[in-house]
Write an enzyme that holds these catalytic residues in place. Structure first.
Site, PDB file in Angstrom:
ATOM      1  N   GLY A   9       0.160 -27.876  59.439  1.00  0.00           N
ATOM      2  CA  GLY A   9       0.864 -27.063  59.814  1.00  0.00           C
ATOM      3  C   GLY A   9       1.916 -26.426  60.385  1.00  0.00           C
ATOM      4  N   ILE A  10       3.112 -27.657  60.236  1.00  0.00           N
ATOM      5  CA  ILE A  10       4.515 -27.342  60.186  1.00  0.00           C
ATOM      6  C   ILE A  10       4.924 -26.241  60.284  1.00  0.00           C
ATOM      7  CG2 ILE A  10       5.958 -28.728  58.468  1.00  0.00           C
ATOM      8  CD1 ILE A  10       7.645 -29.584  60.936  1.00  0.00           C
ATOM      9  N   LEU A  86      -2.304 -28.726  64.091  1.00  0.00           N
ATOM     10  CA  LEU A  86      -2.123 -26.953  64.046  1.00  0.00           C
ATOM     11  C   LEU A  86      -2.942 -26.864  62.543  1.00  0.00           C
ATOM     12  CD1 LEU A  86       1.046 -26.876  66.163  1.00  0.00           C
ATOM     13  CD2 LEU A  86      -0.561 -27.441  67.048  1.00  0.00           C
ATOM     14  N   GLN A  89      -7.184 -23.335  58.112  1.00  0.00           N
ATOM     15  CA  GLN A  89      -7.216 -21.392  57.516  1.00  0.00           C
ATOM     16  C   GLN A  89      -7.774 -20.762  58.451  1.00  0.00           C
ATOM     17  OE1 GLN A  89      -8.060 -17.839  56.820  1.00  0.00           O
ATOM     18  NE2 GLN A  89      -9.748 -18.758  56.984  1.00  0.00           N
ATOM     19  N   SER A  90      -6.842 -20.182  59.136  1.00  0.00           N
ATOM     20  CA  SER A  90      -6.575 -19.637  60.764  1.00  0.00           C
ATOM     21  C   SER A  90      -7.107 -18.456  60.619  1.00  0.00           C
ATOM     22  CB  SER A  90      -5.035 -20.005  61.499  1.00  0.00           C
ATOM     23  OG  SER A  90      -3.909 -19.257  60.996  1.00  0.00           O
ATOM     24  N   TYR A 101     -13.723 -23.607  52.109  1.00  0.00           N
ATOM     25  CA  TYR A 101     -13.178 -24.595  52.362  1.00  0.00           C
ATOM     26  C   TYR A 101     -12.794 -24.625  53.400  1.00  0.00           C
ATOM     27  CZ  TYR A 101      -8.002 -24.441  52.493  1.00  0.00           C
ATOM     28  OH  TYR A 101      -6.770 -24.628  52.257  1.00  0.00           O
ATOM     29  N   SER A 135      -9.098 -23.037  70.018  1.00  0.00           N
ATOM     30  CA  SER A 135      -9.283 -21.816  70.134  1.00  0.00           C
ATOM     31  C   SER A 135      -9.993 -21.218  71.342  1.00  0.00           C
ATOM     32  CB  SER A 135      -8.874 -21.402  68.590  1.00  0.00           C
ATOM     33  OG  SER A 135      -9.671 -20.344  68.583  1.00  0.00           O
ATOM     34  N   GLU A 137     -11.764 -18.122  69.881  1.00  0.00           N
ATOM     35  CA  GLU A 137     -12.445 -17.824  69.075  1.00  0.00           C
ATOM     36  C   GLU A 137     -13.840 -18.605  69.404  1.00  0.00           C
ATOM     37  OE1 GLU A 137     -13.564 -15.773  66.432  1.00  0.00           O
ATOM     38  OE2 GLU A 137     -11.458 -14.684  67.548  1.00  0.00           O
ATOM     39  N   TYR A 158     -14.676 -19.643  60.954  1.00  0.00           N
ATOM     40  CA  TYR A 158     -13.766 -20.130  61.208  1.00  0.00           C
ATOM     41  C   TYR A 158     -14.170 -20.867  62.490  1.00  0.00           C
ATOM     42  CZ  TYR A 158      -8.966 -20.285  64.759  1.00  0.00           C
ATOM     43  OH  TYR A 158      -8.325 -20.658  65.025  1.00  0.00           O
TER      44      TYR A 158
HETATM   45  P1  NAP Z   1      -0.655 -20.307  60.797  1.00  0.00           P
HETATM   46  O1  NAP Z   1       0.360 -19.881  61.110  1.00  0.00           O
HETATM   47  O2  NAP Z   1      -2.671 -19.614  59.991  1.00  0.00           O
HETATM   48  O3  NAP Z   1      -0.414 -21.275  60.139  1.00  0.00           O
HETATM   49  C1  NAP Z   1      -1.822 -22.519  60.041  1.00  0.00           C
HETATM   50  C2  NAP Z   1      -0.754 -23.414  59.424  1.00  0.00           C
HETATM   51  O4  NAP Z   1      -1.283 -24.784  58.836  1.00  0.00           O
HETATM   52  C3  NAP Z   1       0.034 -23.051  58.116  1.00  0.00           C
HETATM   53  O5  NAP Z   1       1.121 -24.699  58.610  1.00  0.00           O
HETATM   54  C4  NAP Z   1      -0.823 -23.581  56.779  1.00  0.00           C
HETATM   55  O6  NAP Z   1       0.408 -23.995  56.132  1.00  0.00           O
HETATM   56  C5  NAP Z   1      -2.080 -24.995  57.302  1.00  0.00           C
HETATM   57  N1  NAP Z   1      -2.394 -25.274  56.578  1.00  0.00           N
HETATM   58  C6  NAP Z   1      -3.677 -24.431  56.076  1.00  0.00           C
HETATM   59  N2  NAP Z   1      -4.364 -24.899  55.389  1.00  0.00           N
HETATM   60  C7  NAP Z   1      -3.683 -26.051  55.241  1.00  0.00           C
HETATM   61  C8  NAP Z   1      -4.443 -27.174  54.257  1.00  0.00           C
HETATM   62  N3  NAP Z   1      -5.766 -27.768  53.565  1.00  0.00           N
HETATM   63  N4  NAP Z   1      -3.898 -28.268  54.845  1.00  0.00           N
HETATM   64  C9  NAP Z   1      -2.698 -28.866  55.698  1.00  0.00           C
HETATM   65  N5  NAP Z   1      -1.886 -27.368  55.732  1.00  0.00           N
HETATM   66  C10 NAP Z   1      -2.658 -26.602  55.646  1.00  0.00           C
HETATM   67  O7  NAP Z   1      -1.976 -20.482  62.470  1.00  0.00           O
HETATM   68  P2  NAP Z   1      -1.127 -20.596  63.453  1.00  0.00           P
HETATM   69  O8  NAP Z   1      -0.884 -18.856  64.448  1.00  0.00           O
HETATM   70  O9  NAP Z   1       0.661 -21.724  63.686  1.00  0.00           O
HETATM   71  O10 NAP Z   1      -1.657 -21.805  64.550  1.00  0.00           O
HETATM   72  C11 NAP Z   1      -1.949 -22.980  64.643  1.00  0.00           C
HETATM   73  C12 NAP Z   1      -2.795 -23.046  65.402  1.00  0.00           C
HETATM   74  O11 NAP Z   1      -3.607 -23.323  65.897  1.00  0.00           O
HETATM   75  C13 NAP Z   1      -3.936 -22.962  63.850  1.00  0.00           C
HETATM   76  O12 NAP Z   1      -4.936 -24.430  63.989  1.00  0.00           O
HETATM   77  C14 NAP Z   1      -5.082 -21.909  64.503  1.00  0.00           C
HETATM   78  O13 NAP Z   1      -6.537 -22.152  63.964  1.00  0.00           O
HETATM   79  C15 NAP Z   1      -5.196 -21.736  65.940  1.00  0.00           C
HETATM   80  N6  NAP Z   1      -5.090 -21.161  66.097  1.00  0.00           N
HETATM   81  C16 NAP Z   1      -4.119 -19.822  66.655  1.00  0.00           C
HETATM   82  C17 NAP Z   1      -4.221 -19.316  67.834  1.00  0.00           C
HETATM   83  C18 NAP Z   1      -3.396 -18.449  67.882  1.00  0.00           C
HETATM   84  O14 NAP Z   1      -3.278 -17.103  67.954  1.00  0.00           O
HETATM   85  N7  NAP Z   1      -1.978 -18.753  66.220  1.00  0.00           N
HETATM   86  C19 NAP Z   1      -4.328 -19.458  68.608  1.00  0.00           C
HETATM   87  C20 NAP Z   1      -5.670 -20.819  68.902  1.00  0.00           C
HETATM   88  C21 NAP Z   1      -5.928 -22.219  67.975  1.00  0.00           C
HETATM   89  P3  NAP Z   1       1.144 -22.230  54.673  1.00  0.00           P
HETATM   90  O15 NAP Z   1       2.337 -22.159  55.377  1.00  0.00           O
HETATM   91  O16 NAP Z   1       1.080 -24.003  53.564  1.00  0.00           O
HETATM   92  O17 NAP Z   1      -0.116 -21.829  54.590  1.00  0.00           O
HETATM   93  N1  GDD Z   2      -6.362  -9.230  61.117  1.00  0.00           N
HETATM   94  C1  GDD Z   2      -7.199  -7.949  61.483  1.00  0.00           C
HETATM   95  N2  GDD Z   2      -6.456  -6.690  61.191  1.00  0.00           N
HETATM   96  N3  GDD Z   2      -7.665  -6.873  62.816  1.00  0.00           N
HETATM   97  C2  GDD Z   2      -7.930  -6.596  62.945  1.00  0.00           C
HETATM   98  C3  GDD Z   2      -7.586  -5.466  61.748  1.00  0.00           C
HETATM   99  C4  GDD Z   2      -7.077  -5.793  61.051  1.00  0.00           C
HETATM  100  O1  GDD Z   2      -6.822  -4.727  60.167  1.00  0.00           O
HETATM  101  N4  GDD Z   2      -8.333  -4.505  63.014  1.00  0.00           N
HETATM  102  C5  GDD Z   2      -8.479  -4.783  64.105  1.00  0.00           C
HETATM  103  N5  GDD Z   2      -8.627  -5.694  63.874  1.00  0.00           N
HETATM  104  C6  GDD Z   2      -9.243  -6.584  65.188  1.00  0.00           C
HETATM  105  C7  GDD Z   2     -10.130  -7.472  64.855  1.00  0.00           C
HETATM  106  O2  GDD Z   2     -11.266  -7.669  64.706  1.00  0.00           O
HETATM  107  C8  GDD Z   2      -9.996  -8.427  65.984  1.00  0.00           C
HETATM  108  O3  GDD Z   2     -11.167  -8.299  66.773  1.00  0.00           O
HETATM  109  C9  GDD Z   2      -8.648  -8.485  66.403  1.00  0.00           C
HETATM  110  O4  GDD Z   2      -8.391  -7.417  66.312  1.00  0.00           O
HETATM  111  C10 GDD Z   2      -7.871  -9.121  65.779  1.00  0.00           C
HETATM  112  O5  GDD Z   2      -7.996 -10.111  65.602  1.00  0.00           O
HETATM  113  P1  GDD Z   2      -6.879 -11.251  64.767  1.00  0.00           P
HETATM  114  O6  GDD Z   2      -4.801 -10.383  64.841  1.00  0.00           O
HETATM  115  O7  GDD Z   2      -6.969 -11.197  63.184  1.00  0.00           O
HETATM  116  O8  GDD Z   2      -6.862 -11.787  65.462  1.00  0.00           O
HETATM  117  P2  GDD Z   2      -8.167 -13.099  65.968  1.00  0.00           P
HETATM  118  O9  GDD Z   2      -8.496 -12.766  67.417  1.00  0.00           O
HETATM  119  O10 GDD Z   2      -9.689 -12.490  65.086  1.00  0.00           O
HETATM  120  O11 GDD Z   2      -7.902 -14.866  65.634  1.00  0.00           O
HETATM  121  C11 GDD Z   2      -6.875 -14.717  65.586  1.00  0.00           C
HETATM  122  O12 GDD Z   2      -6.432 -15.271  67.331  1.00  0.00           O
HETATM  123  C12 GDD Z   2      -7.663 -16.355  67.655  1.00  0.00           C
HETATM  124  C13 GDD Z   2      -7.605 -17.194  69.114  1.00  0.00           C
HETATM  125  O13 GDD Z   2      -8.369 -16.123  69.782  1.00  0.00           O
HETATM  126  C14 GDD Z   2      -6.444 -16.098  64.901  1.00  0.00           C
HETATM  127  O14 GDD Z   2      -5.164 -17.084  65.823  1.00  0.00           O
HETATM  128  C15 GDD Z   2      -6.865 -17.191  65.334  1.00  0.00           C
HETATM  129  O15 GDD Z   2      -6.882 -18.341  64.138  1.00  0.00           O
HETATM  130  C16 GDD Z   2      -6.926 -17.707  66.316  1.00  0.00           C
HETATM  131  O16 GDD Z   2      -7.727 -19.285  66.692  1.00  0.00           O
END
Ligand code: NAP
Ligand code: GDD
Length: 341
Positions: A9-10, A86, A89-90, A101, A135, A137, A158
């Site tokens: 996920g780099i 990292l 499908q996030s 998937y 996460s 979540e 997820y």
């Molecule tokens: P992101 O921006 O959506 O990045 C996801 C990464 O995973 C991308 O590099 C993507 O590649 C890669 N990927 C997706 N499907 C893959 C596959 N089949 N094989 C190999 N690589 C794949 O997510 P992020 O926000 O950086 O989050 C990083 C990790 O932390 C994720 O596991 C996410 O679920 C978790 N997380 C995130 C948050 C948050 O708030 N950001 C919080 C808690 C946990 P492409 O660029 O090619 O799509």
């Molecule tokens: N994406 C999105 N788009 N969210 C919306 C929208 C919209 O148009 N309108 C309202 N929301 C609300 C969602 O219903 C959710 O309650 C909140 O905004 C945050 O949505 P996201 O920004 O999509 O993040 P997330 O909390 O569902 O998930 C992210 O955080 C997780 C950690 O708690 C992702 O980064 C996950 O990968 C990560 O694990």
């Protein structure tokens, strides 16, 4: 000899920040990227190295978490000291559309990696430290604040896939003595955040409205509350977890929750618009069949054991993101009016 890291996920938000951090610390950084028909390495452009460069220490390899054979081969080829998983499908909303998937990558992908690491350790005797991107979540409907002892009540494909991956990581630690740690990270954001997550969708939307490109932002549930922190600080916590004497699981967040509505109000406020409602339309397509209403982290353990705590709070985070998106739209003067502390 510098340490070697492998990041899945780099190309994502966190992967790119972690690569920045590890390169600064002198690591050789290896990353797995997916083959795409267009460039998917925009977040890595500033650190990209031509493979012909002398002392090439930033290496990208093609692979996919769906492909166990390649993952296994890469681990043998790279011989890493630390692996950060990292890849995912996030997107929570999208996981309802593509549950199978999502589970294949998020849940089974983690299992594939752990199996490969276990084999590799047995065959080579080389100890590899493993970080799993768990996460908040996973807590789903569990009452806030959530900490390491809070039960998981996942509310999406997820989230239940992440719960599987969490338990896999814990089980490989207990059963096979792998150095495997879960970072249970609450939402973290920043200018590199994907454009379809709500924070970035809002800051980008506001900038596009000001640039005359859009008239409205279409959103779903505005009442959900999240604990939003600043992504570059969270990758530091990932690294810290792998530098501890023993592998453990840690909650990382800010300890503050805000609603989507508050984020909206503030983003519009920083560009001088108070009637933000005029620019928002609710589109039910962005609702989730089951929502997570309220997440806020109790980070006592991370503070005490890792010495980690967040520096950037909510207001500053919104400022950083809106300023960046204004700059991207070429709205230099507007961007300059936003002063960061
Ligand atoms: P992101 O921006 O959506 O990045 C996801 C990464 O995973 C991308 O590099 C993507 O590649 C890669 N990927 C997706 N499907 C893959 C596959 N089949 N094989 C190999 N690589 C794949 O997510 P992020 O926000 O950086 O989050 C990083 C990790 O932390 C994720 O596991 C996410 O679920 C978790 N997380 C995130 C948050 C948050 O708030 N950001 C919080 C808690 C946990 P492409 O660029 O090619 O799509
Ligand atoms: N994406 C999105 N788009 N969210 C919306 C929208 C919209 O148009 N309108 C309202 N929301 C609300 C969602 O219903 C959710 O309650 C909140 O905004 C945050 O949505 P996201 O920004 O999509 O993040 P997330 O909390 O569902 O998930 C992210 O955080 C997780 C950690 O708690 C992702 O980064 C996950 O990968 C990560 O694990």
């Amino acid at each position: 000899m510098s340490k070697k890291a492998l990041i899945t996920g780099i190309t994502g938000q966190d992967g790119s920040h972690l690569a920045d951090l590890l390169l600064k610390k002198g690591y050789e950084v290896n990353g797995i990227i997916r083959r795409a028909s267009t460039f998917n390495t925009q977040r890595l452009e500033h650190i990209y190295q031509d493979p012909h460069t002398k002392n090439y220490i930033f290496r990208l390899h093609y692979g996919d978490l769906a492909d166990a054979n390649t993952i296994r081969k890469l681990i043998y080829k790279i011989d890493p000291d630390e692996i950060y998983n990292l890849a995912a499908q996030s997107h929570v909303r999208v996981s309802f559309d593509i549950p199978e998937y999502t589970a294949n990558i998020v849940a089974m992908g983690t299992l594939r990696l752990l199996e490969a690491i276990k084999d590799y350790e047995e065959q080579t005797g080389h100890r590899v430290k493993f970080y799993q991107a768990s996460s908040s979540e996973m807590y789903g409907s569990s009452p806030a604040p959530q900490n390491e002892n809070t039960s998981f009540n996942p509310r999406s494909p997820y989230a239940y896939s992440k719960v599987f991956a969490f338990h896999c990581t814990k089980n490989y630690r207990e059963a096979y003595n792998l150095f495997a740690a879960n970072g249970i990270l609450f939402n973290h954001e920043g200018p590199r955040r994907g454009e379809t997550f709500v924070t970035r969708k809002i800051t980008r939307g506001v900038a596009r409205i000001l640039a005359g490109l859009d008239k409205k932002i279409y959103l779903g549930n505005l009442d959900a509350k999240r604990d939003w922190g600043y992504a570059p600080e969270y990758v530091e916590a990932m690294w810290l977890m792998l530098q501890q004497p023993e592998p453990e699981d840690y909650v990382i967040g800010t300890g503050e929750a805000h609603s989507v509505k508050e984020f909206l109000e503030l983003a519009f406020h920083y560009v001088g618009i108070s009637n933000w409602q005029d620019y928002i339309e609710i589109d039910p397509r962005y609702y989730r069949p089951t929502e997570v209403d309220y997440l806020v982290a109790d980070i006592s353990k991370a503070k005490t054991k890792l010495g980690w705590q967040p520096k950037t709070k909510f207001e500053e985070l919104v400022k950083i993101m809106i300023k960046h998106d204004l700059e991207l739209q070429g709205l230099k003067e507007k961007a300059e009016q936003i002063k960061l502390s």
